[in-house]
Design a protein around this motif. Sequence first.
Motif, PDB file in Angstrom:
ATOM      1  N   THR B  43     -25.410  20.430 -32.579  1.00  0.00           N
ATOM      2  CA  THR B  43     -24.084  19.395 -33.032  1.00  0.00           C
ATOM      3  C   THR B  43     -23.919  19.212 -34.438  1.00  0.00           C
ATOM      4  O   THR B  43     -22.887  19.403 -34.940  1.00  0.00           O
ATOM      5  N   GLY B  44     -25.253  19.446 -35.102  1.00  0.00           N
ATOM      6  CA  GLY B  44     -24.911  19.018 -36.719  1.00  0.00           C
ATOM      7  C   GLY B  44     -24.731  20.325 -37.558  1.00  0.00           C
ATOM      8  O   GLY B  44     -23.825  20.212 -38.333  1.00  0.00           O
ATOM      9  N   LEU B  45     -25.329  21.281 -37.214  1.00  0.00           N
ATOM     10  CA  LEU B  45     -25.321  22.600 -37.918  1.00  0.00           C
ATOM     11  C   LEU B  45     -24.374  23.532 -37.545  1.00  0.00           C
ATOM     12  O   LEU B  45     -23.801  24.314 -38.070  1.00  0.00           O
ATOM     13  N   GLY B  46     -24.335  23.817 -36.129  1.00  0.00           N
ATOM     14  CA  GLY B  46     -23.760  24.798 -35.334  1.00  0.00           C
ATOM     15  C   GLY B  46     -24.519  26.078 -35.205  1.00  0.00           C
ATOM     16  O   GLY B  46     -25.321  26.423 -36.193  1.00  0.00           O
ATOM     17  N   SER B 133     -34.054  21.589 -44.069  1.00  0.00           N
ATOM     18  CA  SER B 133     -33.718  21.358 -42.842  1.00  0.00           C
ATOM     19  C   SER B 133     -34.958  21.326 -41.691  1.00  0.00           C
ATOM     20  O   SER B 133     -34.929  20.148 -40.898  1.00  0.00           O
ATOM     21  N   ILE B 134     -35.758  22.132 -41.936  1.00  0.00           N
ATOM     22  CA  ILE B 134     -36.845  22.195 -41.115  1.00  0.00           C
ATOM     23  C   ILE B 134     -37.509  20.868 -41.123  1.00  0.00           C
ATOM     24  O   ILE B 134     -37.844  20.371 -40.016  1.00  0.00           O
ATOM     25  N   PRO B 135     -38.050  20.670 -42.358  1.00  0.00           N
ATOM     26  CA  PRO B 135     -38.912  19.151 -42.331  1.00  0.00           C
ATOM     27  C   PRO B 135     -38.067  17.998 -41.642  1.00  0.00           C
ATOM     28  O   PRO B 135     -38.526  17.211 -40.815  1.00  0.00           O
ATOM     29  N   ILE B 136     -36.590  18.018 -41.931  1.00  0.00           N
ATOM     30  CA  ILE B 136     -35.866  16.986 -41.551  1.00  0.00           C
ATOM     31  C   ILE B 136     -35.847  16.758 -40.083  1.00  0.00           C
ATOM     32  O   ILE B 136     -35.877  15.852 -39.327  1.00  0.00           O
TER      33      ILE B 136
END
Lengths: 185, 215
Positions: B43-46, B133-136
């Motif tokens: 949803t956020g990044l696609g 992105s990965i840690p978040i």
Amino acid sequence: MTTTENELKALMLASQDGDAAAHRALLERLSRHLRAYYRSKLARTGRGAAEAEDLVQEAVLAIHLQRHTYDPAQPLTPWVHAVARYKLIDFLRRTRASRADVPIDEADDITAHDDNVGAESSFDVRRLLKQLPANMQCAIAAVKLDGLSIAEAARRCGMSESGVKVSIHRGLKTLAALIARRTEP
Amino acid sequence: MKTDELITALSMSVEPVDRRLVNRSVGIALAIGTVVALGLVLTGLGVRADLSTPRAVTFLFLKLAFALGTVGAASVYLTRLARPGGERRISLGLAAIPFAAIMLLAAVSLGQAPSAHWDKMVMGNEWLECLLSIPIIAIVPFAVVIWAVRKAAPTNLVRAGAFSGLVAGGVSAVAYAFHCTDDSLPFVALWYGGTRLCCARSPARYWDRGCCVGE
């Protein structure tokens, strides 16, 4: 695999299946092992049997509550040891932190009580004193060991007050030198 | 209270226990974490737009294989670490195999490419996005996994924390692979591998001793 391990493991498996008698036997046997373990560990840090018993109870409770985390495919002894050791480390951490909580006291408290260590060492000083000239002996013994004032010491030793002070000063220096010589190898 | 009295009280009613509870909690936590991470990325990044090309599909599977390999190894160890004494039964070497494999592949692919391409291969287009992105994305999976592990009784909290981070980072990398368009082995090795290790490193240091056996 030792017999103890096998017996304890059989008890643990029965206890995991809900056998109350086996559970009781398991906790009783483990509590004896735990008591010996904690006593030997705590003796090294200078703590007593009461603390060891508290720890036994904490560990017994943890074993009771966490018995579902024991994996039957593994030996039981390392599992019990891990719980016991965890509780020990936790206890040592807790009590180390509480060492900072020393009650507030007055400076006088440090000299409020005396014990036999002071008395014993004064005998030694009296023996050393015998190597000093008589007037130094008398002055030091009167003021430093018997607690008299300078004026009282002067009367007792038949010296002037300044004579007492000088005798003490020189006598202590000589004493220090004597002690230093004695402690040399 | 005397110890004998305590034992009598504890032996009053002894319920059968569920030996699979630890594994099941960790499994459920993994599933929840995966769903949340995938949801965030989708949803956020696609999903990446070029998924019809064979090259994109190949790299998607490669990234998934790397991420799932580490999640698999790390979560087996995590179910052991969640139990008292479990730290005896893990080998850090085995958990490091996927990382070593991807590093090796990256080195081979760098060796075959002309050095003028190295910068592009290592840094990709989106290295900063990947790094962040990965840690978040891993935050929610990490929280759920930690919740499951704390319900059991880990006795080596540093290791249990590190493997929780490794698992959560892996789940997050699985999800992020659907979005990421940087297709080069060195990129995956450095930015996927590196951020995963960061995910494992930081909680290991900050997981305090608040979690106790028997609580």
